[in-house]
Write an enzyme that holds these catalytic residues in place. Structure first.
Site, short mmCIF file in Angstrom:
data_model
loop_
_atom_site.label_atom_id
_atom_site.label_comp_id
_atom_site.label_asym_id
_atom_site.label_seq_id
_atom_site.Cartn_x
_atom_site.Cartn_y
_atom_site.Cartn_z
CB ILE A 79 -1.02 0.15 1.22
CG1 ILE A 79 -1.89 1.07 0.93
CG2 ILE A 79 -0.40 -0.16 2.54
CD1 ILE A 79 -3.18 1.30 2.13
CB SER A 80 0.95 4.12 -2.13
OG SER A 80 1.06 3.52 -3.24
CB ALA A 81 3.89 6.42 1.70
#
Ligand code: SAH
Length: 215
Positions: free
Chosen positions: A49-51
């Site tokens: 999951i992206s930051a």
């Protein structure tokens, strides 16, 4: 988390702040993970999951193309977090489509969305997540005002350019080891303008086999 991103200038619009408060990241990260830390997180299947600051950056870049009634495509939708944010922004008259090539992630993203504030949109059908190769886009709901690609492509896939509406915008990381987040605008005459926003590090946009082998 949202206040922090506002303080550092990553979030500059009220709409983006609101949607990131409405869609609770804690529902989309693995159990026990520190949901609001500003870093990417493993979600299995060699995906992340992206930051939060990357989610915020992409929402900011696409804000004008995520107005009520518009169509948005999220390629490599992973946990479904951004797809849910897109759905809230385009609303029940709009269309938000996620495409993800790991069927298990499609299933878990739907479960995540069902727990979130975007659940009614999923139920009514303005939000959907499909299993498929996102390099082909999702022609059924094209053309799109906004296309987001959550994995780095060696080059911009032609199918995605074709499915972008005149006046539409795509945000896509491009490159292999070194990647740039590209902002691709389709002008009203159909011509394309591309600029680099920032250097980034995403997992590759690739085949399912290559991803499951560990690239
Ligand atoms: N925005 C997502 C990012 C997930 S990481 C999130 O924050 O949750 C990138 C995702 O792209 C992974 O889930 C990976 O499985 C997916 N992916 C990679 N190549 C793909 C392809 N060709 N088609 C569809 N999905 C792809």
């Amino acid at each position: 988390m949202v206040e922090h991103l506002q303080r550092y200038g990553v979030i500059s619009s009220m709409k983006v702040a609101e949607v990131m408060e409405t869609i609770d990241r804690a529902l989309f990260v693995p159990d026990g993970a520190s949901a609001y830390a500003d870093s990417p997180m493993a979600i299995g299947y060699n995906a992340t999951i992206s930051a939060p600051h990357m989610h915020a950056t992409c929402l900011q870049l696409l804000e004008q193309n995520l107005q009520p009634g518009m169509h948005a495509l999220d390629v490599g939708s992973g946990t479904g977090y951004l797809t849910a944010c897109f759905a809230i922004m385009v609303g029940p008259q709009g269309r938000a489509v996620g495409v993800e090539h790991i069927p298990e992630l499609v299933a878990s993203s739907i479960k995540n969305i069902e727990k979130s504030a975007a659940a009614p949109l999923l139920k009514e059908g303005s939000l959907s997540v499909y299993a498929g190769d996102g390099r082909q886009g999702w022609p059924e709901c094209a053309p799109y005002d906004a296309i987001h690609v959550g994995a780095a492509a060696p080059e911009i896939p032609q199918a995605l350019l074709d499915q972008l509406k005149p006046g539409g915008r795509m945000v896509i990381p491009v490159g292999n080891m070194f990647q740039d987040l590209k902002v691709v605008d389709k002008n009203m005459d159909g011509s394309i303008s591309i600029r680099s926003e920032t250097s980034v590090r995403y997992v590759p946009l690739t085949s399912r086999d290559a991803q499951l082998r560990g690239y």
